[in-house]
Design an enzyme around this catalytic site. Structure first.
Site, PDB file in Angstrom:
ATOM      1  N   TRP A 166      37.410  53.026   3.059  1.00 28.62           N
ATOM      2  CA  TRP A 166      38.074  53.316   1.990  1.00 28.62           C
ATOM      3  C   TRP A 166      39.577  52.726   1.797  1.00 28.62           C
ATOM      4  CZ3 TRP A 166      37.746  53.560  -2.903  1.00 28.62           C
ATOM      5  CH2 TRP A 166      38.326  54.498  -3.614  1.00 28.62           C
ATOM      6  N   ARG A 172      44.892  52.669  13.949  1.00 32.48           N
ATOM      7  CA  ARG A 172      45.277  52.639  15.316  1.00 32.48           C
ATOM      8  C   ARG A 172      44.875  51.348  16.136  1.00 32.48           C
ATOM      9  NH1 ARG A 172      41.300  57.688  16.487  1.00 32.48           N
ATOM     10  NH2 ARG A 172      39.983  56.580  15.120  1.00 32.48           N
ATOM     11  N   GLY A 223      37.776  60.608  -6.705  1.00 34.88           N
ATOM     12  CA  GLY A 223      37.078  60.366  -7.990  1.00 34.88           C
ATOM     13  C   GLY A 223      35.516  59.958  -7.193  1.00 34.88           C
ATOM     14  N   LYS A 246      31.975  68.450  -2.463  1.00 34.66           N
ATOM     15  CA  LYS A 246      30.646  67.794  -2.799  1.00 34.66           C
ATOM     16  C   LYS A 246      29.974  67.151  -1.745  1.00 34.66           C
ATOM     17  CE  LYS A 246      32.358  63.455  -2.633  1.00 34.66           C
ATOM     18  NZ  LYS A 246      32.088  62.669  -1.665  1.00 34.66           N
ATOM     19  N   ASN A 292      27.308  60.973   3.552  1.00 35.51           N
ATOM     20  CA  ASN A 292      27.050  62.479   3.788  1.00 35.51           C
ATOM     21  C   ASN A 292      25.512  62.830   3.176  1.00 35.51           C
ATOM     22  OD1 ASN A 292      29.646  63.909   4.365  1.00 35.51           O
ATOM     23  ND2 ASN A 292      30.174  62.746   2.894  1.00 35.51           N
ATOM     24  N   GLU A 300      32.474  63.348   6.088  1.00 39.13           N
ATOM     25  CA  GLU A 300      33.141  64.535   6.266  1.00 39.13           C
ATOM     26  C   GLU A 300      32.503  65.959   6.203  1.00 39.13           C
ATOM     27  OE1 GLU A 300      36.317  64.218   7.179  1.00 39.13           O
ATOM     28  OE2 GLU A 300      37.498  62.696   6.540  1.00 39.13           O
TER      29      GLU A 300
HETATM   30  N1  LIG Z   1      34.076  55.078   2.039  1.00 38.35           N
HETATM   31  C1  LIG Z   1      34.273  55.553   0.700  1.00 38.35           C
HETATM   32  O1  LIG Z   1      33.472  55.234   0.044  1.00 38.35           O
HETATM   33  C2  LIG Z   1      35.067  56.810   0.551  1.00 38.35           C
HETATM   34  C3  LIG Z   1      35.744  57.072  -0.853  1.00 38.35           C
HETATM   35  C4  LIG Z   1      36.381  57.997  -1.237  1.00 38.35           C
HETATM   36  C5  LIG Z   1      37.009  58.639  -0.006  1.00 38.35           C
HETATM   37  N2  LIG Z   1      36.555  58.565   1.130  1.00 38.35           N
HETATM   38  C6  LIG Z   1      37.510  59.350   1.953  1.00 38.35           C
HETATM   39  O2  LIG Z   1      38.431  58.434   2.954  1.00 38.35           O
HETATM   40  C7  LIG Z   1      38.449  59.083   4.221  1.00 38.35           C
HETATM   41  C8  LIG Z   1      38.132  57.841   5.007  1.00 38.35           C
HETATM   42  O3  LIG Z   1      36.951  57.228   4.790  1.00 38.35           O
HETATM   43  P1  LIG Z   1      36.348  55.651   5.052  1.00 38.35           P
HETATM   44  O4  LIG Z   1      35.135  55.994   4.726  1.00 38.35           O
HETATM   45  O5  LIG Z   1      37.388  54.895   5.191  1.00 38.35           O
HETATM   46  O6  LIG Z   1      36.178  56.137   6.813  1.00 38.35           O
HETATM   47  P2  LIG Z   1      36.149  55.108   8.127  1.00 38.35           P
HETATM   48  O7  LIG Z   1      35.413  55.773   9.311  1.00 38.35           O
HETATM   49  O8  LIG Z   1      35.425  53.623   7.659  1.00 38.35           O
HETATM   50  O9  LIG Z   1      37.588  55.011   8.518  1.00 38.35           O
HETATM   51  C9  LIG Z   1      38.340  56.182   8.783  1.00 38.35           C
HETATM   52  C10 LIG Z   1      39.574  55.615   9.396  1.00 38.35           C
HETATM   53  O10 LIG Z   1      40.487  56.732   9.565  1.00 38.35           O
HETATM   54  C11 LIG Z   1      41.128  56.328  11.025  1.00 38.35           C
HETATM   55  N3  LIG Z   1      41.172  57.485  12.019  1.00 38.35           N
HETATM   56  C12 LIG Z   1      40.077  58.305  12.184  1.00 38.35           C
HETATM   57  N4  LIG Z   1      40.572  59.158  13.157  1.00 38.35           N
HETATM   58  C13 LIG Z   1      41.883  58.949  13.355  1.00 38.35           C
HETATM   59  C14 LIG Z   1      42.923  59.688  14.158  1.00 38.35           C
HETATM   60  N5  LIG Z   1      42.785  60.558  14.792  1.00 38.35           N
HETATM   61  N6  LIG Z   1      44.187  59.037  14.042  1.00 38.35           N
HETATM   62  C15 LIG Z   1      44.484  57.806  13.118  1.00 38.35           C
HETATM   63  N7  LIG Z   1      43.407  57.286  12.783  1.00 38.35           N
HETATM   64  C16 LIG Z   1      42.271  57.723  12.297  1.00 38.35           C
HETATM   65  C17 LIG Z   1      40.180  55.373  11.592  1.00 38.35           C
HETATM   66  O11 LIG Z   1      40.586  54.591  12.501  1.00 38.35           O
HETATM   67  C18 LIG Z   1      39.808  54.514  10.434  1.00 38.35           C
HETATM   68  O12 LIG Z   1      40.734  53.637  10.049  1.00 38.35           O
HETATM   69  C19 LIG Z   1      37.452  60.185   4.187  1.00 38.35           C
HETATM   70  O13 LIG Z   1      38.026  61.348   4.131  1.00 38.35           O
HETATM   71  C20 LIG Z   1      36.337  59.969   3.210  1.00 38.35           C
HETATM   72  O14 LIG Z   1      35.796  61.081   2.682  1.00 38.35           O
HETATM   73  C21 LIG Z   1      35.937  57.593   1.608  1.00 38.35           C
HETATM   74  O1  LIG Z   2      30.036  58.130   1.825  1.00 36.56           O
HETATM   75  P1  LIG Z   2      30.503  59.449   1.672  1.00 36.56           P
HETATM   76  O2  LIG Z   2      29.632  60.575   1.505  1.00 36.56           O
HETATM   77  O3  LIG Z   2      31.712  59.823   2.244  1.00 36.56           O
HETATM   78  O4  LIG Z   2      31.209  59.254  -0.033  1.00 36.56           O
HETATM   79  C1  LIG Z   2      32.133  58.394  -0.338  1.00 36.56           C
HETATM   80  C2  LIG Z   2      32.709  59.031  -1.515  1.00 36.56           C
HETATM   81  O5  LIG Z   2      33.399  60.279  -1.347  1.00 36.56           O
HETATM   82  C3  LIG Z   2      32.261  58.909  -2.942  1.00 36.56           C
HETATM   83  O6  LIG Z   2      33.192  59.421  -3.840  1.00 36.56           O
END
Ligand SMILES: NC(=O)c1ccc[n+]([C@@H]2O[C@H](COP(=O)([O-])OP(=O)(O)OC[C@H]3O[C@@H](n4cnc5c(N)ncnc54)[C@H](O)[C@@H]3O)[C@@H](O)[C@H]2O)c1
Ligand SMILES: O=P(O)(O)OC[C@H](O)CO
Length: 307
Positions: free
Chosen positions: A13, A33, A109, A164, A229, A254
């Site tokens: 993200w 990190r 969103g 969600k 999820n 999450e």
């Molecule tokens: N991927 C998606 O489609 C999406 C969309 C919207 C929101 N999100 C939300 O964004 C957040 C990140 O999701 P993601 O898909 O990028 O996950 P990911 O696992 O791809 O990346 C997570 C990031 O957080 C960092 N991180 C984890 N633990 C850490 C710590 N203790 N200290 C410092 N950095 C740390 C990791 O190094 C990495 O850079 C989540 O809460 C997710 O729900 C994700």
């Molecule tokens: O891959 P998820 O389940 O973390 O979902 C990603 C986003 O939250 C969708 O909006």
């Protein structure tokens, strides 16, 4: 106008959001990190600091940012969808506690990062108590392929994206068991009722859950194999263990942690959460997917709407 933006978290993200901002000609520095840049250098002089860190890292990273040089005008944006395991706080509540004099904006969103990375159209919400700050963030990310709306209910927007994830696990189970379209519609609709019940107690406005960050994200996540999820639920239904699933999952689901935090909140605040409870019991191997389904179907009969 070009903004200097620090993005914390270079996962799926954080990287996608960095690319959206760069495509609008903003100057983006990405921190993780494992990266070469120091946190101090990344946040220095940043007009916007956006966190896309997984929930488990938010509190520690917020404390580390606090020890860096931050301008009083810096806007904090949080894109994390989770609840803190120790305090049950939302990410925006953590950032606001550490930076009480700064504006905090929630970005959430129906945003499956893989689709956005492919250039497919999507919409999102930026929510803040400070409308001007939300509008700044709206301008930073808005484009012909990413439509950004403002909203004044940050906790509601944040909780829509967070709650969600538990329903997405349940939906994955539903599809994994091949329960059909009627069952899925019932699950998602009752899931929204449960989300609203919890959200209202936690300070959100009901109407927020009918928008993009609530119903919108629920529909996207509960219906897409791209959702981590949803994948957790789908693979649990196929007989894999949670440990096996998480070991091969690309990125963070999450909903697993959120479900545990919600059970704590449910007990403390006496909120009925039947779907969340069954997802929790499934994750804890206290029930099988089929038993969880039976528990939900055989609950006491009652009116659809009640206080
Ligand atoms: N991927 C998606 O489609 C999406 C969309 C919207 C929101 N999100 C939300 O964004 C957040 C990140 O999701 P993601 O898909 O990028 O996950 P990911 O696992 O791809 O990346 C997570 C990031 O957080 C960092 N991180 C984890 N633990 C850490 C710590 N203790 N200290 C410092 N950095 C740390 C990791 O190094 C990495 O850079 C989540 O809460 C997710 O729900 C994700
Ligand atoms: O891959 P998820 O389940 O973390 O979902 C990603 C986003 O939250 C969708 O909006």
């Amino acid at each position: 106008m070009t903004k200097t933006i620090a993005i914390l978290g270079a996962g799926a993200w954080g990287t996608t959001l960095a690319n959206l901002a760069r495509a609008n000609d903003h100057q983006v520095r990405l921190w993780s990190r494992q990266g070469d840049l120091s946190l101090e250098d990344v946040v220095k002089n940043a007009e916007i600091v956006l966190s896309a860190i997984s929930m488990k890292g938010v509190q520690d990273v917020a404390l580390s940012v606090k020890s860096c040089q931050i301008s009083p005008q810096t806007i904090f944006v949080t894109a994390t969808k989770g609840l803190d395991a120790k305090t049950t706080r939302t990410p925006s509540q953590i950032w606001q506690t550490e930076f009480p004099d700064h504006s905090v904006v929630v970005l959430s969103g129906p945003n499956l990062s893989e689709e956005i990375s492919q250039g497919l159209p999507a919409a999102t919400v930026v929510a803040s108590k400070n409308t001007a700050a939300a509008q700044v963030v709206q301008q930073v990310f808005s484009s012909g392929r990413f439509r950004v709306y403002t909203n004044s209910d940050p906790v509601g927007v944040e909780l829509g994206g967070t709650l969600k994830n538990v329903m997405a696990i349940a939906s994955g189970v539903c599809d994994g068991l091949h329960l059909g379209t009627n069952a899925k519609a019932a699950l998602v609709t009752r899931g929204l009722t449960e989300i609203i019940r919890i959200g209202k107690v936690l300070g959100a406005k009901t109407e927020t859950f009918y928008g993009l960050s609530g119903l919108g994200d629920l529909l996207a996540t509960c219906n897409s194999p791209l959702s981590r999820n949803y994948q957790v639920g789908y693979q649990l239904a196929s007989g894999k263990t949670l440990t096996e699933i998480l070991a091969s999952l690309p990125g963070t689901a999450e909903g697993v942690n959120t479900c545990q935090v919600l059970m704590q909140i449910s007990q403390e605040q006496n909120i009925t959460m039947p779907i969340t409870e069954q997802v929790y019991r499934l994750l804890e191997t206290q029930v099988t997917p089929k038993q969880a389904l039976d528990e939900l179907m055989l609950r006491d009969t009652k009116p659809e709407y009640h206080q």
